[in-house]
Design a protein around this motif. Sequence first.
Motif, short mmCIF file in Angstrom:
data_model
loop_
_atom_site.label_atom_id
_atom_site.label_comp_id
_atom_site.label_asym_id
_atom_site.label_seq_id
_atom_site.Cartn_x
_atom_site.Cartn_y
_atom_site.Cartn_z
N UNK A 1 44.87 33.68 44.60
CA UNK A 1 45.19 34.53 45.17
C UNK A 1 43.97 35.72 44.97
N UNK A 2 43.76 36.08 46.32
CA UNK A 2 42.30 37.20 46.34
C UNK A 2 43.18 38.64 46.35
N UNK A 3 43.31 39.43 45.27
CA UNK A 3 43.89 41.04 45.71
C UNK A 3 42.95 41.84 46.37
N UNK A 4 41.71 41.34 46.76
CA UNK A 4 40.55 42.37 47.48
C UNK A 4 40.46 43.47 46.66
N UNK A 5 40.20 43.20 45.13
CA UNK A 5 40.09 44.73 44.49
C UNK A 5 40.03 44.35 42.89
N UNK A 6 39.87 45.23 42.14
CA UNK A 6 39.96 45.35 40.84
C UNK A 6 41.61 45.68 40.47
N UNK A 7 42.25 44.80 39.73
CA UNK A 7 43.65 44.92 39.48
C UNK A 7 43.67 45.10 38.01
N UNK A 8 44.52 45.85 37.50
CA UNK A 8 44.70 46.27 36.16
C UNK A 8 45.51 45.44 35.28
N UNK A 9 46.88 45.20 35.94
CA UNK A 9 48.03 44.23 35.36
C UNK A 9 48.67 43.68 36.59
N UNK A 10 49.34 42.61 36.11
CA UNK A 10 50.19 41.71 37.10
C UNK A 10 51.20 40.90 36.32
N UNK A 11 52.15 40.76 37.26
CA UNK A 11 53.41 40.25 36.80
C UNK A 11 54.08 39.28 38.02
N UNK A 12 54.90 38.58 37.64
CA UNK A 12 55.95 37.87 38.66
C UNK A 12 57.11 38.63 38.92
N UNK A 13 57.21 38.86 40.08
CA UNK A 13 58.46 39.45 40.52
C UNK A 13 59.56 38.40 40.12
N UNK A 14 61.05 39.13 40.31
CA UNK A 14 62.12 38.33 39.99
C UNK A 14 62.72 37.61 40.95
N UNK A 15 61.78 37.45 42.06
CA UNK A 15 62.28 36.50 43.41
C UNK A 15 62.03 35.02 42.72
N UNK A 16 62.44 34.06 43.14
CA UNK A 16 62.43 32.87 42.71
C UNK A 16 61.13 31.96 43.44
N UNK A 17 60.54 32.61 44.16
CA UNK A 17 59.42 32.23 45.03
C UNK A 17 57.94 32.24 44.33
N UNK A 18 57.80 32.56 43.29
CA UNK A 18 56.55 32.74 42.71
C UNK A 18 55.79 33.97 43.07
N UNK A 19 56.40 35.04 43.61
CA UNK A 19 55.59 35.94 44.37
C UNK A 19 55.11 36.93 43.02
N UNK A 20 54.01 37.57 43.29
CA UNK A 20 53.45 38.42 42.31
C UNK A 20 53.07 39.91 42.57
N UNK A 21 53.36 40.71 41.86
CA UNK A 21 53.03 42.25 42.00
C UNK A 21 51.95 42.45 40.91
N UNK A 22 51.17 43.53 41.43
CA UNK A 22 49.96 44.04 40.76
C UNK A 22 49.82 45.63 41.01
N UNK A 23 49.08 46.17 40.12
CA UNK A 23 48.65 47.23 40.34
C UNK A 23 47.03 47.56 40.35
N UNK A 24 46.46 48.33 41.32
CA UNK A 24 45.00 48.19 41.36
C UNK A 24 44.60 49.18 40.08
N UNK A 25 43.19 48.72 39.78
CA UNK A 25 42.46 49.58 38.76
C UNK A 25 41.67 50.73 39.67
N UNK A 26 41.27 51.84 39.11
CA UNK A 26 40.50 52.99 40.00
C UNK A 26 40.87 53.42 41.11
N UNK A 27 42.35 53.48 41.25
CA UNK A 27 42.74 53.87 42.65
C UNK A 27 42.89 52.75 43.62
N UNK A 28 42.12 51.66 43.80
CA UNK A 28 41.94 50.54 44.52
C UNK A 28 42.23 50.97 45.74
N UNK A 29 43.06 50.29 46.57
CA UNK A 29 43.28 50.32 48.07
C UNK A 29 44.74 50.74 48.24
N UNK A 30 44.63 51.49 49.44
CA UNK A 30 46.07 52.04 49.80
C UNK A 30 46.78 51.06 50.27
#
Length: 182
Positions: free
Chosen positions: A149-178
């Motif tokens: 997966x390409x988050x199109x930026x620098x991410x700080x941390x990431x984790x799987x959501x609690x959904x059963x479909x392997x979806x991923x959440x993350x937060x951008x480093x340095x403000x990242x994108x809106x």
Amino acid sequence: WIWRVTDTPGGSTRHYYMEACPWSCDGSQLLLMSSEWDLREDRLLPADCSTAKRLPGRTGWFAWDRRDPNRLYYCKPVEGGDGKSGAFTLSLETGEETLLKTFSGSAGAWVISQDNKYLLIKEYFPEAPLERRTMVHLLSLDGKEDIVLDPKGQIHQLWFTKLPDHSVEFEYEHGGFKPGEY
């Protein structure tokens, strides 16, 4: 050395560190690490903490298998790899370390999916432009399938959501994108 054992209930979807449990899936073992790279010595302890066994090499950030209490997954630099890193699994029963995949960037293991199918990996390219600095991998535990997966930026941390479909959440480093820009 002074070690602190932290209770990590794993109930939050917001922050990765809540998912980083030092205990094996059955609670029979505990893996402790020092936080300093040069001083890092991984120590494996039984639940009663009666002994401490040093693991061969250092694992870096690690994830316990969710079904096998004697199996760990982690990433570390590949020897002679000219800056490459690898995803590994370690059998604590046999001591066998197996390379699952080699990455051209600096890879770090984060967490295993709830169904014990994928290891979530962040691959980092420090010299790349900001929009190409991080790639996310869902690597099957046998190393045969790698969903990138390409988050199109620098991410700080990431984790799987609690959904059963392997979806991923993350937060951008340095403000990242809106929101909506990725």
